[in-house]
Design a protein around this motif. Sequence first.
Motif, PDB file in Angstrom:
ATOM      1  N   VAL A  10      -9.787   6.419  -8.686  1.00  0.00           N
ATOM      2  CA  VAL A  10      -9.347   5.040  -8.459  1.00  0.00           C
ATOM      3  C   VAL A  10      -7.927   5.018  -7.895  1.00  0.00           C
ATOM      4  CG1 VAL A  10      -8.774   2.845  -9.569  1.00  0.00           C
ATOM      5  CG2 VAL A  10     -10.848   4.090 -10.242  1.00  0.00           C
ATOM      6  N   ALA A  11      -7.057   5.809  -8.522  1.00  0.00           N
ATOM      7  CA  ALA A  11      -5.662   5.853  -8.072  1.00  0.00           C
ATOM      8  C   ALA A  11      -5.547   6.413  -6.661  1.00  0.00           C
ATOM      9  CB  ALA A  11      -4.834   6.693  -9.044  1.00  0.00           C
ATOM     10  N   ILE A  12      -6.305   7.457  -6.363  1.00  0.00           N
ATOM     11  CA  ILE A  12      -6.274   8.056  -5.026  1.00  0.00           C
ATOM     12  C   ILE A  12      -6.720   7.041  -3.984  1.00  0.00           C
ATOM     13  CG2 ILE A  12      -7.332   9.800  -3.525  1.00  0.00           C
ATOM     14  CD1 ILE A  12      -7.390  11.656  -5.958  1.00  0.00           C
ATOM     15  N   GLY A  13      -7.792   6.314  -4.302  1.00  0.00           N
ATOM     16  CA  GLY A  13      -8.285   5.308  -3.370  1.00  0.00           C
ATOM     17  C   GLY A  13      -7.271   4.199  -3.128  1.00  0.00           C
ATOM     18  N   LEU A  14      -6.628   3.724  -4.216  1.00  0.00           N
ATOM     19  CA  LEU A  14      -5.661   2.638  -4.094  1.00  0.00           C
ATOM     20  C   LEU A  14      -4.404   3.079  -3.349  1.00  0.00           C
ATOM     21  CD1 LEU A  14      -5.902   0.929  -7.605  1.00  0.00           C
ATOM     22  CD2 LEU A  14      -6.627  -0.016  -5.415  1.00  0.00           C
ATOM     23  N   VAL A  15      -3.893   4.265  -3.666  1.00  0.00           N
ATOM     24  CA  VAL A  15      -2.660   4.706  -3.006  1.00  0.00           C
ATOM     25  C   VAL A  15      -2.914   5.051  -1.541  1.00  0.00           C
ATOM     26  CG1 VAL A  15      -2.734   7.192  -3.468  1.00  0.00           C
ATOM     27  CG2 VAL A  15      -0.538   6.014  -3.426  1.00  0.00           C
ATOM     28  N   THR A  16      -4.127   5.490  -1.227  1.00  0.00           N
ATOM     29  CA  THR A  16      -4.480   5.725   0.178  1.00  0.00           C
ATOM     30  C   THR A  16      -4.505   4.403   0.945  1.00  0.00           C
ATOM     31  OG1 THR A  16      -5.803   7.672  -0.392  1.00  0.00           O
ATOM     32  CG2 THR A  16      -6.215   6.668   1.753  1.00  0.00           C
ATOM     33  N   LEU A  17      -5.084   3.382   0.323  1.00  0.00           N
ATOM     34  CA  LEU A  17      -5.123   2.057   0.939  1.00  0.00           C
ATOM     35  C   LEU A  17      -3.709   1.500   1.118  1.00  0.00           C
ATOM     36  CD1 LEU A  17      -6.710  -0.396   1.960  1.00  0.00           C
ATOM     37  CD2 LEU A  17      -6.860  -1.194  -0.417  1.00  0.00           C
ATOM     38  N   ILE A  18      -2.865   1.668   0.103  1.00  0.00           N
ATOM     39  CA  ILE A  18      -1.478   1.203   0.199  1.00  0.00           C
ATOM     40  C   ILE A  18      -0.738   1.921   1.322  1.00  0.00           C
ATOM     41  CG2 ILE A  18       0.764   1.222  -0.985  1.00  0.00           C
ATOM     42  CD1 ILE A  18      -0.772   0.661  -3.583  1.00  0.00           C
ATOM     43  N   LEU A 238       2.702  -5.151  -5.697  1.00  0.00           N
ATOM     44  CA  LEU A 238       2.253  -5.360  -7.070  1.00  0.00           C
ATOM     45  C   LEU A 238       1.284  -4.263  -7.505  1.00  0.00           C
ATOM     46  CD1 LEU A 238       1.696  -9.206  -7.538  1.00  0.00           C
ATOM     47  CD2 LEU A 238       3.535  -7.772  -8.414  1.00  0.00           C
ATOM     48  N   VAL A 239       0.373  -3.884  -6.610  1.00  0.00           N
ATOM     49  CA  VAL A 239      -0.556  -2.799  -6.927  1.00  0.00           C
ATOM     50  C   VAL A 239       0.201  -1.483  -7.096  1.00  0.00           C
ATOM     51  CG1 VAL A 239      -2.502  -1.426  -6.074  1.00  0.00           C
ATOM     52  CG2 VAL A 239      -2.501  -3.903  -5.767  1.00  0.00           C
ATOM     53  N   TRP A 240       1.216  -1.266  -6.255  1.00  0.00           N
ATOM     54  CA  TRP A 240       2.019  -0.046  -6.343  1.00  0.00           C
ATOM     55  C   TRP A 240       2.708   0.052  -7.706  1.00  0.00           C
ATOM     56  CZ3 TRP A 240       2.765   4.583  -4.576  1.00  0.00           C
ATOM     57  CH2 TRP A 240       3.988   5.233  -4.764  1.00  0.00           C
ATOM     58  N   PHE A 241       3.313  -1.048  -8.153  1.00  0.00           N
ATOM     59  CA  PHE A 241       3.982  -1.034  -9.456  1.00  0.00           C
ATOM     60  C   PHE A 241       2.969  -0.868 -10.587  1.00  0.00           C
ATOM     61  CE2 PHE A 241       7.429  -3.625  -7.241  1.00  0.00           C
ATOM     62  CZ  PHE A 241       8.283  -2.542  -7.152  1.00  0.00           C
ATOM     63  N   TRP A 242       1.776  -1.421 -10.422  1.00  0.00           N
ATOM     64  CA  TRP A 242       0.713  -1.235 -11.418  1.00  0.00           C
ATOM     65  C   TRP A 242       0.338   0.241 -11.512  1.00  0.00           C
ATOM     66  CZ3 TRP A 242      -4.344   0.607 -11.091  1.00  0.00           C
ATOM     67  CH2 TRP A 242      -5.150   0.376 -12.198  1.00  0.00           C
ATOM     68  N   LEU A 243       0.239   0.909 -10.371  1.00  0.00           N
ATOM     69  CA  LEU A 243      -0.074   2.339 -10.366  1.00  0.00           C
ATOM     70  C   LEU A 243       1.031   3.149 -11.042  1.00  0.00           C
ATOM     71  CD1 LEU A 243      -1.444   2.710  -6.709  1.00  0.00           C
ATOM     72  CD2 LEU A 243      -2.753   3.103  -8.803  1.00  0.00           C
ATOM     73  N   LEU A 244       2.280   2.807 -10.758  1.00  0.00           N
ATOM     74  CA  LEU A 244       3.403   3.557 -11.335  1.00  0.00           C
ATOM     75  C   LEU A 244       3.471   3.404 -12.849  1.00  0.00           C
ATOM     76  CD1 LEU A 244       6.295   2.940  -8.774  1.00  0.00           C
ATOM     77  CD2 LEU A 244       4.943   5.013  -9.081  1.00  0.00           C
ATOM     78  N   ARG A 245       3.000   2.283 -13.369  1.00  0.00           N
ATOM     79  CA  ARG A 245       3.012   2.088 -14.825  1.00  0.00           C
ATOM     80  C   ARG A 245       1.912   2.875 -15.521  1.00  0.00           C
ATOM     81  NH1 ARG A 245       3.975  -3.431 -13.481  1.00  0.00           N
ATOM     82  NH2 ARG A 245       1.778  -3.910 -13.871  1.00  0.00           N
ATOM     83  N   PHE A 257       2.862  10.336   1.445  1.00  0.00           N
ATOM     84  CA  PHE A 257       3.213  11.043   2.671  1.00  0.00           C
ATOM     85  C   PHE A 257       2.205  10.740   3.779  1.00  0.00           C
ATOM     86  CE2 PHE A 257       5.243  13.890  -0.525  1.00  0.00           C
ATOM     87  CZ  PHE A 257       6.543  13.638  -0.143  1.00  0.00           C
ATOM     88  N   MET A 258       1.105  10.110   3.405  1.00  0.00           N
ATOM     89  CA  MET A 258       0.136   9.685   4.414  1.00  0.00           C
ATOM     90  C   MET A 258       0.656   8.496   5.223  1.00  0.00           C
ATOM     91  SD  MET A 258      -3.537   9.973   2.444  1.00  0.00           S
ATOM     92  CE  MET A 258      -3.038   8.919   1.067  1.00  0.00           C
ATOM     93  N   THR A 259       1.631   7.751   4.680  1.00  0.00           N
ATOM     94  CA  THR A 259       2.110   6.533   5.331  1.00  0.00           C
ATOM     95  C   THR A 259       2.637   6.770   6.746  1.00  0.00           C
ATOM     96  OG1 THR A 259       2.611   5.496   3.210  1.00  0.00           O
ATOM     97  CG2 THR A 259       3.698   4.589   5.146  1.00  0.00           C
ATOM     98  N   PRO A 260       3.617   7.688   6.945  1.00  0.00           N
ATOM     99  CA  PRO A 260       4.075   7.915   8.327  1.00  0.00           C
ATOM    100  C   PRO A 260       2.984   8.471   9.224  1.00  0.00           C
ATOM    101  CG  PRO A 260       5.140   9.443   6.803  1.00  0.00           C
ATOM    102  CD  PRO A 260       4.420   8.452   5.976  1.00  0.00           C
ATOM    103  N   LEU A 261       2.065   9.248   8.662  1.00  0.00           N
ATOM    104  CA  LEU A 261       0.954   9.780   9.460  1.00  0.00           C
ATOM    105  C   LEU A 261       0.068   8.638   9.953  1.00  0.00           C
ATOM    106  CD1 LEU A 261      -0.661  12.169  10.571  1.00  0.00           C
ATOM    107  CD2 LEU A 261      -1.846  12.296   8.364  1.00  0.00           C
ATOM    108  N   PHE A 262      -0.293   7.742   9.043  1.00  0.00           N
ATOM    109  CA  PHE A 262      -1.071   6.567   9.426  1.00  0.00           C
ATOM    110  C   PHE A 262      -0.313   5.746  10.469  1.00  0.00           C
ATOM    111  CE2 PHE A 262      -3.365   6.561   5.111  1.00  0.00           C
ATOM    112  CZ  PHE A 262      -4.512   7.094   5.656  1.00  0.00           C
ATOM    113  N   GLY A 263       0.988   5.550  10.239  1.00  0.00           N
ATOM    114  CA  GLY A 263       1.784   4.724  11.140  1.00  0.00           C
ATOM    115  C   GLY A 263       1.817   5.266  12.551  1.00  0.00           C
TER     116      GLY A 263
END
Length: 309
Positions: A10-18, A238-245, A257-263
């Motif tokens: 679940v976390a992997i899917g959400l952080v990938t989407l983020i 909000l989802v990011w902070f939920w994941l961090l908690r 680290f996928m963020t700049p790659l996606f960008g």
Amino acid sequence: MDSRKDIDGVAIGLVTLISLIWGIQQVFLKAVSTDMSPVLQIALRSGIAALLLAVVMVYRKDDLISRDTWKPGLIAGVLFALEFFFVGEGLRHTTASHMIVFLYSAPIFVALILHFKITSERLKPLQWLGIITAFIGLSVAFLWRDSQEVVPSAANMFWGDILALLAAISWALTTVLIRSSSLAKASSSQTLFYQLVVCFIAVLFAAIVTGQTEYTLTTAVVSNLAFQGVVVTFGSLLVWFWLLRRYSASQIGVFTFMTPLFGVLLSVWLLDEPLEEGFIFGAIMVMVGIFMVSSHNKIKERLKIVFQQ
């Protein structure tokens, strides 16, 4: 005792989407920049997100402002506003792919500042190697330019890249302030509320002063503002902070680290942005360096396992 658990599906899917959402935000800001300046877009999306967050906080009976946090909250908001003003201005000159890579060099500056500020955050040899690698990568991306490459939408790319780097430094200073002030004990919602409100006011003022308030209200502009305000600036954070908690911050952080790659990939695909050879090499070095700084413990553990076999 730390109640945060290891990352799961679940976390992997959400952080990938983020990461995908964060990677595409610069692309969308750039895509409609001829109809509305990126600076005005950023101001309006911050206002939309601040309003939505205020509704959520009032519903949950959270304090919007508190006596102990309003001063550092105001400073954090100014730094947050500076970051995104630099992003908006930078996108007028450089490409979205350059912006995303230079902006996400922020962890390098965070690590350097904390090294001199907090004893427990002293950099390890592997982290120093990562910082050196990242700075070499930044130098390569800045200085290795293809003189024959023409980018009509980024007439003054070097200046835009400088602004992107200033945005990264502003982001880093915001992170350090939050960690070393009373905001460290404040709720993530309250900290974000300070940032969004100040960003809306300050960046909107900057847009007015610099004459960037003219716009053409197209379907693309309205759709982009809705996406930026509701999905990027409100929902994803909000989802990011939920994941961090709930999950290990170090494990979650690795996947960003996928963020700049996606960008970069989306900039090339959706905006037809060219990629200079020097930028490709430099961007790879920057991302490798950031990974070494942020994930040095895991790298050391893996190396120990390899050498023990």
